[in-house]
Design an enzyme around this catalytic site. Structure first.
Site, PDB file in Angstrom:
ATOM      1  N   CYS A 117      15.894 -16.699  15.408  1.00  0.00           N
ATOM      2  CA  CYS A 117      16.184 -17.538  14.414  1.00  0.00           C
ATOM      3  C   CYS A 117      15.711 -18.901  14.971  1.00  0.00           C
ATOM      4  CB  CYS A 117      17.687 -16.770  14.307  1.00  0.00           C
ATOM      5  SG  CYS A 117      18.573 -18.344  12.745  1.00  0.00           S
ATOM      6  N   THR A 174      37.748 -10.293 -10.518  1.00  0.00           N
ATOM      7  CA  THR A 174      36.937 -10.212 -11.185  1.00  0.00           C
ATOM      8  C   THR A 174      35.722  -9.329 -11.252  1.00  0.00           C
ATOM      9  OG1 THR A 174      35.470 -11.904 -10.703  1.00  0.00           O
ATOM     10  CG2 THR A 174      37.471 -12.690 -11.870  1.00  0.00           C
TER      11      THR A 174
END
Length: 495
Positions: A69, A392
């Protein structure tokens, strides 16, 4: 006042974090989690603790290097120098003190096959000329696991492209504020405060995990709802209830509906989708199911998911990512990578059972006892990720998607051989589909294989904040899995 810095974590100044580095900005899509993440990272890097600053930042470097990384490696090389670290150490593993070099094997094992960690690894560190105290070992393991999992997050969000001056998919469409008008946001912090809204996930019709499942139906499903601890009750403390509409542009609803599929490296074709209501009904049926499975059946269902994971390729299985030359000096035994737990062979390694060693009942108290206060920070961060909810689903409010959220968390830990004994892993195969599993497995085990294109092509109907939400789950479930193995072996060593 903490010994390592002038400020305590409660006095966190955003300027301490390079004016909101890219990772921090992206996590800022979810303020409830963002705060816990920053407090934890600031504490383990700058707060009071047994390890000196140069060790802390160097451990961050070699942890990120295991997953190749560059974003994190370069960032913490800079921090290492800023903290007064010896620049010679940046020459690689051959230039660091013997004591620091001695922990590299644990770094390697935790990053890829944490089930191979043994109490003998701990014993070797705590004996001899350059010995570590147990508190130092715990601090190091907390740091290593943090940056292994953060590497997963960086790659799964496509953030590595930032170093090449490429556009980042995360910030290409500013999130909409809760209760905001159509006027653009004025400050960086404002642009991060979003509400999860619509999400579309691929699903298969009869067999959710067959090799051809990815070419079957797409399912609209929500990660907007939260997973309550244990029972999975949805909670929306402090969350807004508006629906973000940031992606309703030229590439908006019509285009998303046309192209709404979970793309993989094989470019699986897409068929017609199932409605949000259909997935809600499936979760409702699972929630209302009264029949209890026997222990044998629960075990069998876990083994089935575990075996399916072993047969599941990464999103780009044919891609072999060469170790970058600017990272190779931080990596030893680069060929040591993830191996499916189900294929651990003749080694005497049993499934890690949460009923025998859990974070809540065992890990939390052990880590907090050896490294003051870190257990509290970690626990709050894990809970924030696990319970994150906006109630939601596809624009429908007051939806409990805890079944879906728990399936994601438990599947991630299943990848590392961890079984939640009271969980019916049959739900994983009903709620998570093959392409989504492929992305999750790659993000956890081979994050360096994920590109910005993968980020853009998977879960294409999600807004960026929703993709980040899934990736936060990957990061934290993985972090906890590594720590469970590490802390269990420390406990065994102590007893």
């Amino acid at each position: 006042c903490y010994a390592a810095t002038k400020k305590g974590t409660s006095d966190l100044d955003m300027d301490d974090l390079d004016d909101l580095d890219q990772v921090t900005q992206v996590i800022g899509y979810h303020p409830q989690f963002h705060d816990h993440f920053l407090r934890t990272q600031n504490f383990i890097m700058k707060g009071d603790g047994p390890l000196p600053n140069d060790y802390r930042y160097y451990l961050a470097i070699i942890a990120a290097a295991r997953h190749q990384c560059p974003y994190l490696v370069k960032r913490y090389e800079k921090e290492f120098i800023n903290q007064g670290g010896d620049s010679a150490w940046l020459g690689g593993l051959d230039f660091i003190p013997a004591k620091l070099r001695a922990i590299y094997d644990i770094n390697k094992i935790l990053a890829h096959r944490p089930w191979l960690l043994r109490k003998e690894h701990i014993e070797r560190l705590t004996k001899g000329k350059n010995s570590w105290s147990l508190s130092e070992v715990v601090h190091a393991m907390v740091l290593l696991s943090h940056f292994h999992s953060l590497s997963s997050f960086v790659f799964s969000c496509g953030l590595t492209q930032k170093l090449d001056s490429l556009s980042s998919p995360k910030l290409k469409s500013p999130p909409v504020l809760v209760g905001a008008t159509n006027e653009p946001a004025n400050t960086p912090m404002e642009t991060q405060k979003t509400v999860l809204a619509e999400i579309s996930l691929n699903n298969a019709k009869p067999d959710y995990n067959s090799p051809t499942a990815g070419s079957n139906n797409g399912v609209a499903g929500g990660v907007g709802g939260g997973v309550g601890a244990g029972a999975g009750a949805a909670a929306g403390a402090g969350a807004g209830h508006g629906v973000a509409n940031a992606n309703a542009t030229a590439d908006g609803p019509a285009a998303a509906a046309l192209n709404g599929y979970l793309a993989t490296a094989q470019q699986l074709p897409q068929q017609h989708g199932i409605s949000v209501e259909a997935l809600m009904e499936r979760m409702k049926v699972l929630s209302q199911k009264q029949d209890e499975c026997s222990e044998a059946e629960l075990s069998s269902r876990f083994q089935k998911v575990e075996q399916q994971n072993a047969e599941l390729p990464a999103v780009a299985p044919e891609v072999v990512v060469a170790l970058p030359t600017n990272l190779s000096h931080y990596v030893d035994d680069a060929g040591f990578i993830y191996q499916d737990f189900a294929r651990r062979g003749t080694e005497n390694i049993n499934t890690f059972r949460i009923q025998d060693y859990s974070w809540e009942d065992h890990g939390y108290s052990l880590v907090d006892g050896l490294y003051n206060d870190v257990g509290t920070y970690l626990d709050e961060k894990f809970r924030a990720a696990y319970n994150l909810t906006y109630c939601t689903m596809g624009g429908i409010k007051n939806v409990d998607t805890s079944k879906f959220r728990r399936a994601i968390w438990n599947y991630i830990q299943c990848i590392y051989g961890i079984r939640h004994d009271d969980y019916d892993y049959g739900e994983v195969n009903q709620l998570l589909v093959r392409p989504l599993k492929m992305f999750i497995k790659t993000a956890c085990c081979f994050p360096e294989r994920i590109t910005t294109k993968d980020y853009d092509s998977v879960l294409v109907e999600l807004q960026d904040s929703e993709k980040v939400h899934v990736n936060l789950m990957i990061m934290e479930a993985r972090n906890q899995a590594e720590l469970l193995y590490a802390l269990r072996e420390i406990m065994r060593y102590m007893t």
